[in-house]
Scaffold this motif. Structure first.
Motif, PDB file in Angstrom:
ATOM      1  N   SER A 269       0.831  -1.196   0.000  1.00  0.00           N
ATOM      2  CA  SER A 269       0.000   0.000   0.000  1.00  0.00           C
ATOM      3  C   SER A 269       0.865   1.246   0.000  1.00  0.00           C
ATOM      4  N   TYR A 270       0.398   2.227  -0.734  1.00  0.00           N
ATOM      5  CA  TYR A 270       1.108   3.498  -0.823  1.00  0.00           C
ATOM      6  C   TYR A 270       0.826   4.319   0.434  1.00  0.00           C
ATOM      7  N   GLN A 271       1.855   4.960   0.989  1.00  0.00           N
ATOM      8  CA  GLN A 271       1.703   5.772   2.182  1.00  0.00           C
ATOM      9  C   GLN A 271       1.731   7.248   1.781  1.00  0.00           C
ATOM     10  N   PRO A 272       0.598   7.937   1.816  1.00  0.00           N
ATOM     11  CA  PRO A 272       0.558   9.326   1.361  1.00  0.00           C
ATOM     12  C   PRO A 272       1.144  10.280   2.390  1.00  0.00           C
ATOM     13  N   SER A 273       1.636  11.405   1.920  1.00  0.00           N
ATOM     14  CA  SER A 273       2.057  12.454   2.831  1.00  0.00           C
ATOM     15  C   SER A 273       0.846  13.287   3.218  1.00  0.00           C
ATOM     16  N   PRO A 274       0.883  13.971   4.352  1.00  0.00           N
ATOM     17  CA  PRO A 274      -0.270  14.741   4.805  1.00  0.00           C
ATOM     18  C   PRO A 274      -0.704  15.769   3.761  1.00  0.00           C
ATOM     19  N   GLY A 275      -2.009  15.825   3.511  1.00  0.00           N
ATOM     20  CA  GLY A 275      -2.563  16.793   2.570  1.00  0.00           C
ATOM     21  C   GLY A 275      -2.379  16.443   1.116  1.00  0.00           C
ATOM     22  N   GLU A 276      -1.849  15.286   0.818  1.00  0.00           N
ATOM     23  CA  GLU A 276      -1.594  14.905  -0.568  1.00  0.00           C
ATOM     24  C   GLU A 276      -2.885  14.520  -1.281  1.00  0.00           C
ATOM     25  N   ASP A 277      -3.058  14.990  -2.506  1.00  0.00           N
ATOM     26  CA  ASP A 277      -4.231  14.650  -3.313  1.00  0.00           C
ATOM     27  C   ASP A 277      -3.964  13.312  -3.999  1.00  0.00           C
ATOM     28  N   ARG A 278      -4.261  12.216  -3.314  1.00  0.00           N
ATOM     29  CA  ARG A 278      -3.953  10.888  -3.836  1.00  0.00           C
ATOM     30  C   ARG A 278      -4.749  10.594  -5.103  1.00  0.00           C
ATOM     31  N   GLN A 279      -6.051  10.875  -5.071  1.00  0.00           N
ATOM     32  CA  GLN A 279      -6.877  10.515  -6.224  1.00  0.00           C
ATOM     33  C   GLN A 279      -6.504  11.335  -7.450  1.00  0.00           C
ATOM     34  N   GLY A 280      -6.187  12.616  -7.242  1.00  0.00           N
ATOM     35  CA  GLY A 280      -5.776  13.454  -8.375  1.00  0.00           C
ATOM     36  C   GLY A 280      -4.510  12.928  -9.025  1.00  0.00           C
ATOM     37  N   LYS A 281      -3.531  12.529  -8.197  1.00  0.00           N
ATOM     38  CA  LYS A 281      -2.288  11.967  -8.746  1.00  0.00           C
ATOM     39  C   LYS A 281      -2.547  10.635  -9.432  1.00  0.00           C
ATOM     40  N   ALA A 282      -3.430   9.833  -8.841  1.00  0.00           N
ATOM     41  CA  ALA A 282      -3.746   8.536  -9.440  1.00  0.00           C
ATOM     42  C   ALA A 282      -4.394   8.713 -10.816  1.00  0.00           C
ATOM     43  N   ILE A 283      -5.269   9.703 -10.934  1.00  0.00           N
ATOM     44  CA  ILE A 283      -5.919   9.962 -12.226  1.00  0.00           C
ATOM     45  C   ILE A 283      -4.885  10.387 -13.267  1.00  0.00           C
ATOM     46  N   MET A 284      -3.955  11.254 -12.864  1.00  0.00           N
ATOM     47  CA  MET A 284      -2.896  11.666 -13.788  1.00  0.00           C
ATOM     48  C   MET A 284      -2.058  10.469 -14.224  1.00  0.00           C
ATOM     49  N   MET A 285      -1.779   9.565 -13.281  1.00  0.00           N
ATOM     50  CA  MET A 285      -0.972   8.387 -13.609  1.00  0.00           C
ATOM     51  C   MET A 285      -1.715   7.437 -14.539  1.00  0.00           C
ATOM     52  N   ILE A 286      -3.019   7.253 -14.316  1.00  0.00           N
ATOM     53  CA  ILE A 286      -3.773   6.344 -15.173  1.00  0.00           C
ATOM     54  C   ILE A 286      -3.882   6.920 -16.578  1.00  0.00           C
ATOM     55  N   CYS A 287      -4.002   8.252 -16.680  1.00  0.00           N
ATOM     56  CA  CYS A 287      -4.037   8.892 -18.002  1.00  0.00           C
ATOM     57  C   CYS A 287      -2.667   8.789 -18.686  1.00  0.00           C
ATOM     58  N   ALA A 288      -1.590   8.941 -17.892  1.00  0.00           N
ATOM     59  CA  ALA A 288      -0.246   8.780 -18.457  1.00  0.00           C
ATOM     60  C   ALA A 288      -0.032   7.348 -18.925  1.00  0.00           C
ATOM     61  N   ALA A 289      -0.525   6.372 -18.142  1.00  0.00           N
ATOM     62  CA  ALA A 289      -0.408   4.970 -18.547  1.00  0.00           C
ATOM     63  C   ALA A 289      -1.170   4.727 -19.841  1.00  0.00           C
ATOM     64  N   ALA A 290      -2.360   5.343 -19.971  1.00  0.00           N
ATOM     65  CA  ALA A 290      -3.144   5.195 -21.195  1.00  0.00           C
ATOM     66  C   ALA A 290      -2.369   5.723 -22.397  1.00  0.00           C
ATOM     67  N   LEU A 291      -1.673   6.850 -22.227  1.00  0.00           N
ATOM     68  CA  LEU A 291      -0.859   7.402 -23.306  1.00  0.00           C
ATOM     69  C   LEU A 291       0.291   6.463 -23.651  1.00  0.00           C
ATOM     70  N   VAL A 292       0.968   5.938 -22.641  1.00  0.00           N
ATOM     71  CA  VAL A 292       2.084   5.013 -22.878  1.00  0.00           C
ATOM     72  C   VAL A 292       1.603   3.775 -23.631  1.00  0.00           C
ATOM     73  N   PHE A 293       0.473   3.198 -23.192  1.00  0.00           N
ATOM     74  CA  PHE A 293      -0.024   1.991 -23.846  1.00  0.00           C
ATOM     75  C   PHE A 293      -0.499   2.283 -25.268  1.00  0.00           C
ATOM     76  N   ALA A 294      -1.040   3.477 -25.500  1.00  0.00           N
ATOM     77  CA  ALA A 294      -1.429   3.843 -26.868  1.00  0.00           C
ATOM     78  C   ALA A 294      -0.198   3.936 -27.766  1.00  0.00           C
ATOM     79  N   MET A 295       0.892   4.505 -27.239  1.00  0.00           N
ATOM     80  CA  MET A 295       2.145   4.565 -27.999  1.00  0.00           C
ATOM     81  C   MET A 295       2.666   3.157 -28.275  1.00  0.00           C
ATOM     82  N   MET A 296       2.552   2.276 -27.270  1.00  0.00           N
ATOM     83  CA  MET A 296       2.974   0.891 -27.467  1.00  0.00           C
ATOM     84  C   MET A 296       2.143   0.205 -28.547  1.00  0.00           C
ATOM     85  N   ASP A 297       0.838   0.499 -28.565  1.00  0.00           N
ATOM     86  CA  ASP A 297      -0.011  -0.086 -29.604  1.00  0.00           C
ATOM     87  C   ASP A 297       0.443   0.356 -30.988  1.00  0.00           C
TER      88      ASP A 297
END
Length: 318
Positions: A20-48
């Motif tokens: 499990s990821y340990q967040p720092s106080p006040g960190e926007d976990r969901q916002g960062k996760a959304i950015m990462m999932i969108c970045a992963a989508a871009l990477v996988f599209a490039m791989m395709d």
């Protein structure tokens, strides 16, 4: 493609194979996760896109074999750093199902790359996007879950979208048109079996068997298709392998920070990137029927996701 993890278009593993990821106080976990999932989508599209290019120049099975060897190295590195190490990752309470999952996924990747070469990125993804609907339809017979009339209605609407993409009367039953649908069925079954083994095995165990079983299954066919690789294609092959590792790492981190159900809708951004790459790089055409049908399929998938969240919320409150 993802060893999705989605070694290919697959962006929704049921759980993260790391601690499990340990967040720092006040960190926007969901916002960062959304950015990462969108970045992963871009990477996988490039791989395709790279898979489409290399799959047209070399045997797709050969290219995927090399990818899987790299994938195994990446997974072994993750396992070695996890609690229990590689020995812990090997121990499965459902080894037969785990092996079948891994074999099923690697041949799904082969079918998907073949579809990229024959149909192009846009048409393949427009049809493949139905896999969440197939998961809903198959969750009853595979997992014993109850599928209500609303989800069946969403499945029916999604398949209407597929028919719009395929334009009945103009090759709807061709081999090429069947490839992405077959890949979607295989990936949906893979996802359901992943849920099934998760009842007894940890995520790292499933991750290990996905890589190793797939690599063992594809290697004899890949060696038979061995080809010399042109010097100018080596960087693309290396980028393809590195992209798989980077994409999966982004997925792992994203699913550590937020629930999969909250991130699932953002995985559809891969379809947007694929459409852009298909038009600008490969000269594909985004036909009106493909755009309309793809939107219907995605819309039905999002409705299915929303219904699942509603049911989960009601179960927690009840």
């Amino acid at each position: 493609m993802t060893e999705k993890h989605r070694t290919g278009p697959h962006l929704a593993p049921p759980e993260s194979p790391t601690a499990s990821y340990q967040p720092s106080p006040g960190e926007d976990r969901q916002g960062k996760a959304i950015m990462m999932i969108c970045a992963a989508a871009l990477v996988f599209a490039m791989m395709d896109g790279m898979s489409r290019y290399l799959g047209a120049a070399y045997s797709p099975i050969f290219v995927i074999t090399l990818r899987y060897w790299f994938f195994v190295g990446f997974v072994l590195l993750l396992c070695a750093r996890s609690p229990g190490g590689i020995r812990g990752a090997i121990r499965s309470k459902r080894p037969g199902v785990q092996i079948f999952r891994g074999v099923l996924l690697v041949f799904e990747v082969v079918v998907t790359v073949e579809a990229f070469v024959r149909l192009g990125l846009i048409n393949t993804h427009a049809i493949f996007a139905c896999y969440p609907l197939l998961i809903s339809a198959l969750s009853g017979p595979v997992l014993g879950e109850k599928v209500g009339w609303r989800r069946w209605a969403a499945v029916a609407v999604g398949f209407t979208g597929i028919l719009i993409v395929l334009k009945p009367g103009s090759g709807v039953f061709s081999t090429e048109a069947a490839l992405p649908f077959l890949a979607a069925v295989m990936f949906a079954l893979y996802g359901l079996l992943t849920r099934l083994v998760a009842r007894d095995d940890g995520a790292m165990v499933s991750f290990f068997w996905t890589a190793v079983a797939g690599a063992v299954a594809i290697t004899p066919f890949g060696l038979r298709e061995w080809q010399p690789i042109a010097a100018w294609d080596l960087p693309w092959l290396l980028l393809l392998c590195l992209g798989a590792a980077a994409g999966h790492m982004l997925l792992i981190k994203a699913y550590e920070m937020a629930e999969a159900s909250a991130l699932q809708p953002f995985s559809y951004t891969q379809l947007v990137w694929v459409s852009i790459f298909g038009v600008l790089i490969f000269g594909e055409t985004l036909a009106p029927n493909v755009a309309l049908g793809g939107l219907i399929v995605v819309g039905a998938g999002l409705f299915t996701w929303w219904r699942s969240r509603q049911r989960e919320r009601a179960a927690r409150q009840g």
